[in-house]
Design an enzyme around this catalytic site. Structure first.
Site, PDB file in Angstrom:
ATOM      1  CB  VAL A  58      -1.057  -0.053   1.299  1.00 22.04           C
ATOM      2  CG1 VAL A  58      -1.933  -0.976   1.082  1.00 22.04           C
ATOM      3  CG2 VAL A  58      -0.435  -0.102   2.373  1.00 22.04           C
ATOM      4  N   GLY A 103      -5.358   9.265  -0.125  1.00 22.55           N
ATOM      5  CA  GLY A 103      -5.411   9.835  -1.277  1.00 22.55           C
ATOM      6  C   GLY A 103      -6.678   9.136  -2.016  1.00 22.55           C
ATOM      7  CE1 TYR A 146       2.877   0.200  14.391  1.00 21.66           C
ATOM      8  CE2 TYR A 146       3.007   0.733  16.881  1.00 21.66           C
ATOM      9  CZ  TYR A 146       2.159   0.440  15.999  1.00 21.66           C
ATOM     10  OH  TYR A 146       1.002  -0.117  15.742  1.00 21.66           O
ATOM     11  NE  ARG A 187       1.923  -8.018  18.455  1.00 20.40           N
ATOM     12  CZ  ARG A 187       0.947  -7.524  17.822  1.00 20.40           C
ATOM     13  NH1 ARG A 187       0.418  -6.373  17.925  1.00 20.40           N
ATOM     14  NH2 ARG A 187       0.343  -8.058  16.686  1.00 20.40           N
TER      15      ARG A 187
HETATM   16  N1  UDP Z   1       7.175  -9.083  27.274  1.00 20.64           N
HETATM   17  C1  UDP Z   1       7.729  -9.884  28.134  1.00 20.64           C
HETATM   18  N2  UDP Z   1       7.996 -10.940  27.576  1.00 20.64           N
HETATM   19  C2  UDP Z   1       7.825 -11.370  26.170  1.00 20.64           C
HETATM   20  C3  UDP Z   1       7.173 -10.359  25.301  1.00 20.64           C
HETATM   21  C4  UDP Z   1       7.051  -9.281  25.957  1.00 20.64           C
HETATM   22  O1  UDP Z   1       7.842  -9.530  29.335  1.00 20.64           O
HETATM   23  O2  UDP Z   1       8.325 -12.610  25.867  1.00 20.64           O
HETATM   24  C5  UDP Z   1       6.845  -7.648  27.824  1.00 20.64           C
HETATM   25  C6  UDP Z   1       7.290  -6.291  27.009  1.00 20.64           C
HETATM   26  O3  UDP Z   1       8.602  -6.116  27.574  1.00 20.64           O
HETATM   27  C7  UDP Z   1       6.268  -5.366  27.404  1.00 20.64           C
HETATM   28  C8  UDP Z   1       4.854  -6.330  27.582  1.00 20.64           C
HETATM   29  O4  UDP Z   1       5.354  -7.317  27.720  1.00 20.64           O
HETATM   30  O5  UDP Z   1       6.479  -4.712  28.599  1.00 20.64           O
HETATM   31  C9  UDP Z   1       4.006  -5.804  26.342  1.00 20.64           C
HETATM   32  O6  UDP Z   1       4.986  -6.216  25.254  1.00 20.64           O
HETATM   33  P1  UDP Z   1       4.355  -6.507  23.560  1.00 20.64           P
HETATM   34  O7  UDP Z   1       5.533  -6.727  22.634  1.00 20.64           O
HETATM   35  O8  UDP Z   1       3.136  -7.441  23.589  1.00 20.64           O
HETATM   36  O9  UDP Z   1       3.805  -5.139  23.462  1.00 20.64           O
HETATM   37  P2  UDP Z   1       4.056  -3.456  23.586  1.00 20.64           P
HETATM   38  O10 UDP Z   1       2.953  -3.255  24.625  1.00 20.64           O
HETATM   39  O11 UDP Z   1       5.446  -3.384  24.262  1.00 20.64           O
HETATM   40  O12 UDP Z   1       4.042  -2.989  22.423  1.00 20.64           O
END
Ligand code: UDP
Length: 312
Positions: A58, A103, A146, A187
């Site tokens: 995109v 757009g 991001y 995540r």
């Molecule tokens: N986190 C963690 N262990 C993992 C992955 C993430 O403790 O294996 C923690 C990360 O440091 C953050 C929170 O979980 O504080 C959420 O992380 P995520 O990557 O899901 O999303 P964010 O809210 O940071 O964008």
């Protein structure tokens, strides 16, 4: 019949959004370059004559023949691991992709909604986060690709609203979970659930004292759909205000999965926000929206999905 374009339609949120729009009677044109999306998320729509899929990046010019009533710009890598691996693509889809999607909306006289993020608040100094807080973002850190792309996307969206009079909407999405998240996207939800199901230690980053608030995907999509139907142009937080530490969250997952896993501690990623919780007063007032799915119910459905993926 309303025609909606969904960028990122093969992704976690884009695919759930496409399902909701189809169930509301829309016809949906899904666009995705499958960089982080997966056809598995939309294969159940094959043969649906109200759903069309276009494999396209995109950030390139979007040509869509015929009428379009709504444009939902949901394409973007969305996990901290993705930002490290795909920094340029993350910046491009947030900036150039938003420009192309706006757009398209302007050319078609369509409404527009950008999937923005709680990352606009960075590592927030105000708690809980209200929409009028401007944030505390490190522009040059690894998450900056991001955060800044989404902040640019919001600025571009407001410019199209003010200058081209496009009916635009900005949803600031807080942590969301549910089926169709990628097992290995890094995540916390896929990481903890897959570790618990395999009986491996859960990798808690830092001391696990940072907080997050997790919203089940159907609640989030409902808020987004309501916002898309509104005439409200300022940003709206959509998320679940139930806040907990990452360590507490890990303990919940162990309990609900019935796992014998333990916790192991790993270094905290750079610029990891310490506290995050949406103030949803605005969503309540403007959209009559609040989350309905409990953490237990949402996690049970999510765990069932990941069980299937791990066994498959
Ligand atoms: N986190 C963690 N262990 C993992 C992955 C993430 O403790 O294996 C923690 C990360 O440091 C953050 C929170 O979980 O504080 C959420 O992380 P995520 O990557 O899901 O999303 P964010 O809210 O940071 O964008």
């Amino acid at each position: 019949m309303p025609v909606s374009v969904v960028t990122g339609a093969a992704g976690f949120l884009g695919s759930h959004l496409s399902d909701r729009l189809l169930s509301e009677g829309h016809s949906v044109i899904g666009i995705d370059n499958l960089l982080t999306g997966s056809v598995a998320n939309i294969e159940h729509l094959a043969g649906n004559e109200r759903f069309k899929f276009i494999k396209q990046d995109v950030t390139e010019f979007l040509y869509i023949p015929g009428e379009v009533h709504n444009v939902f710009h949901f394409a973007s890598p969305a996990s901290p691991i993705d930002y490290l691996e795909l920094p340029i693509q993350t910046l491009k889809v947030g900036a150039l992709g938003t420009h192309k999607a706006l757009g398209l909306a302007a050319a078609k006289g369509a409404s527009f909604i950008i999937a923005s993020t709680s990352e606009c608040y960075g590592d927030p100094l105000v708690h809980p986060q209200t929409e009028d807080y401007w944030g505390n973002v490190n522009p040059i850190g690894p998450r900056g690709v991001y955060d800044e792309a989404k902040r640019f996307a919001e600025a571009m969206t407001m410019a199209y609203h003010r200058y081209h009079k496009v009916n635009t909407h900005i949803v600031r999405i807080f942590n969301t979970y549910g089926p169709r998240m990628r097992l290995k996207d890094g995540r916390v939800v896929p990481a903890f659930v897959s570790q618990a199901l395999r009986g491996e230690p859960l990798t808690v980053f830092g001391q696990g004292q940072q907080t997050r608030s997790f919203c089940y995907v159907s609640d989030l999509i409902d808020g987004i759909f309501r916002l898309s139907q509104s005439s409200f142009h300022e940003p709206v937080n959509i998320g679940n205000p139930l806040e907990m530490t990452v360590k507490e969250f890990a303990e919940h997952i162990i309990k609900i999965t019935g796992s014998a896993s333990t916790l192991t501690y790993k270094p905290l990623p750079v610029d990891d926000p310490k506290q995050r919780r949406p103030d949803i007063t605005r969503a309540k007032q403007i959209l009559g929206w609040e989350p309905k799915v409990s953490l237990e119910e949402g996690l049970t459905k999510t765990i069932a999905y990941f069980k299937g993926r791990i066994e498959a």
